[in-house]
Scaffold this motif. Sequence first.
Motif, PDB file in Angstrom:
ATOM      1  N   GLY A 101      53.003   2.413  13.131  1.00 19.95           N
ATOM      2  CA  GLY A 101      54.027   3.323  12.248  1.00 19.95           C
ATOM      3  C   GLY A 101      54.141   2.835  10.580  1.00 19.95           C
ATOM      4  N   ASN A 102      54.454   3.562   9.807  1.00 19.20           N
ATOM      5  CA  ASN A 102      54.932   3.226   8.486  1.00 19.20           C
ATOM      6  C   ASN A 102      56.423   2.692   8.525  1.00 19.20           C
ATOM      7  OD1 ASN A 102      55.848   5.847   8.904  1.00 19.20           O
ATOM      8  ND2 ASN A 102      55.252   6.630   6.794  1.00 19.20           N
ATOM      9  N   MET A 103      56.744   1.440   8.866  1.00 16.87           N
ATOM     10  CA  MET A 103      57.790   0.835   8.923  1.00 16.87           C
ATOM     11  C   MET A 103      58.415   1.225  10.129  1.00 16.87           C
ATOM     12  SD  MET A 103      60.814  -0.103   6.017  1.00 16.87           S
ATOM     13  CE  MET A 103      59.558  -0.978   4.898  1.00 16.87           C
ATOM     14  N   TYR A 104      59.161   0.453  10.850  1.00 15.35           N
ATOM     15  CA  TYR A 104      60.163   0.831  11.983  1.00 15.35           C
ATOM     16  C   TYR A 104      61.377   1.604  11.884  1.00 15.35           C
ATOM     17  CZ  TYR A 104      63.941  -2.353  11.187  1.00 15.35           C
ATOM     18  OH  TYR A 104      65.058  -2.822  10.489  1.00 15.35           O
ATOM     19  N   PHE A 105      61.804   2.434  12.587  1.00  9.92           N
ATOM     20  CA  PHE A 105      63.307   3.011  12.808  1.00  9.92           C
ATOM     21  C   PHE A 105      63.803   2.297  13.740  1.00  9.92           C
ATOM     22  CE2 PHE A 105      66.635   6.001  13.130  1.00  9.92           C
ATOM     23  CZ  PHE A 105      67.394   5.657  12.130  1.00  9.92           C
ATOM     24  N   THR A 106      64.846   1.988  13.941  1.00  9.11           N
ATOM     25  CA  THR A 106      65.761   1.375  14.748  1.00  9.11           C
ATOM     26  C   THR A 106      65.557   2.128  16.208  1.00  9.11           C
ATOM     27  OG1 THR A 106      67.797   2.389  14.251  1.00  9.11           O
ATOM     28  CG2 THR A 106      67.448   0.003  13.312  1.00  9.11           C
ATOM     29  N   THR A 107      66.075   3.271  16.233  1.00  7.74           N
ATOM     30  CA  THR A 107      66.115   3.910  17.696  1.00  7.74           C
ATOM     31  C   THR A 107      64.648   4.444  18.050  1.00  7.74           C
ATOM     32  OG1 THR A 107      66.363   5.972  16.648  1.00  7.74           O
ATOM     33  CG2 THR A 107      68.231   4.965  17.330  1.00  7.74           C
ATOM     34  N   THR A 108      63.824   4.650  17.014  1.00  8.53           N
ATOM     35  CA  THR A 108      62.338   4.921  17.387  1.00  8.53           C
ATOM     36  C   THR A 108      61.625   3.711  18.304  1.00  8.53           C
ATOM     37  OG1 THR A 108      62.428   6.456  15.604  1.00  8.53           O
ATOM     38  CG2 THR A 108      60.317   6.081  16.540  1.00  8.53           C
ATOM     39  N   ARG A 109      61.888   2.518  17.468  1.00  3.10           N
ATOM     40  CA  ARG A 109      61.136   1.172  18.042  1.00  3.10           C
ATOM     41  C   ARG A 109      61.874   0.855  19.305  1.00  3.10           C
ATOM     42  NH1 ARG A 109      61.471  -3.898  14.548  1.00  3.10           N
ATOM     43  NH2 ARG A 109      63.624  -3.835  15.238  1.00  3.10           N
ATOM     44  N   VAL A 110      63.085   1.104  19.668  1.00  4.86           N
ATOM     45  CA  VAL A 110      63.620   0.882  20.824  1.00  4.86           C
ATOM     46  C   VAL A 110      62.961   1.675  21.868  1.00  4.86           C
ATOM     47  CG1 VAL A 110      65.824   1.065  22.124  1.00  4.86           C
ATOM     48  CG2 VAL A 110      65.795  -0.097  20.258  1.00  4.86           C
ATOM     49  N   HIS A 111      63.077   2.837  21.750  1.00  5.03           N
ATOM     50  CA  HIS A 111      62.195   3.827  22.651  1.00  5.03           C
ATOM     51  C   HIS A 111      60.810   3.584  23.003  1.00  5.03           C
ATOM     52  CE1 HIS A 111      65.645   6.469  23.186  1.00  5.03           C
ATOM     53  NE2 HIS A 111      65.708   6.704  22.311  1.00  5.03           N
TER      54      HIS A 111
END
Length: 477
Positions: free
Chosen positions: A119-129
């Motif tokens: 991905g083009n940089m993580y996002f907090t909730t996206t990465r957790v899921h």
Amino acid sequence: MPAIAEPYRIKMVEPIRMTSRDERETAIRAAGYNTFLLRSDDVYIDLLTDSGTSAMSDRQWSALMLGDEAYAGARSFDHLVESVQESYGFPYVCPTHQGRGAEHLISKILIAPGQHVPGNMYFTTTRVHQELAGGTFHDVIIDEAHDPGSQHPFKGNVDLDKFQALIDQVGADNIAYINVAVTVNMAGGQPVSMANIRAVREICDRHGIIMWSDATRLAENAWFIKEREDGYAHRRVAEIAKEMLSHFDGITMSGKKDCLVNIGGFLAMRDKRVLTKARELVVVYEGMPTYGGLAGRDLDAMAVGLREALDDDYLTHRIGQVRYLGERLREAGVPIVEPIGGHAVFIDAAAFLDHLSQDELPAQTLAAEIFLDSGVRTMERGIVSAGRDTAGNNRHPKLELVRLTIPRRVYTNSHMDVVAESVIRVFERRKDIRGLQFVYEPPTLRFFTSRFEPLPAPIEETATKEVVEPEFATAAP
């Protein structure tokens, strides 16, 4: 640039109250120096997030009154589907209570344990899921995204070489999908170019990889394409957005941003097999496939809002207001992420508090200090948000930021002046600010509920003083 007035009239107001310094000190201590834990009544100007904090239009409020609250088969669902098909071009829609619900569903549908998710940089909730589903996130954004001072016009772009290298390393069959965020929140609200989206699509087609998007702020991304990319200056944002989304197999959407509602989200996709899986899971985790955890009135408001968010005049003012705040700070010497993004101004907290190490939590500290100064609530986007790796060690992101997030259609530029003056005051006394340390930390998404306390004051070195011998009277002979 000429002044840009709000493209609307104000019909209703909500009173807000400035608190005293003593009240703010009590409030931030009670919140454990975490701005997420502050009471709304203690906040003067709330720049915590643009998620669910928009002001709805008269048309949206009218749509609320027309909501169909049937448990199944509500016409409000049909209105949302029609709006998504018309504006975004996806044939299938599965509503969820918010974007996080959509992230959960698509992660369970597309990720097999052991797979990789670039991905083009993580996002907090996206990465957790993604991680909870057994996936491993890989950052394939261009290097300029990690440099707050870079003037690259599309810092959200995928680095095509990094993406191809990952494919070569793990094999295309072991990549669940690539997730391209438009815009990239954690990089400072930075956009992705149409050319880059097309190039990623070509790689995906060559290798049979699904191309997904976190399209939460797609309208702002389309506006930046119009402003910065050759060939788009004379096209309507709505046309650009539809072209942009035509390259994706599906999207997760938090309606709380670019759909201008207070709650709601959805999955939209082209593959009916993904829709079938989503409908199976949404019943378990969200609600019936035609309401996904939402009231019918929320679906109707979202159907209206996603069209309104693609209006050129609205977006010109929206992004212009963010830019107005950013330029005021930049002119005062406050270090910010540049170019100024679409939904927020991001302060470079590492440069702002350069006497603090990253483990002294400069961004969390700065957010607390801004609240103490003026009652303006902001949020941390740095080491606290990054969390810990699988070994339990703190992740140390290259960006240590404080996000000043502008709600849509809520504040005027007079409010932005108050914010700017507060940040500048804190900047002028920055060397006197001490860092924070954790006193409570949950295992995941710690930035929401962690609690902190100030680091102890450094022990002052004892000043060396000249020793003066006491004088004694000479005894009489």
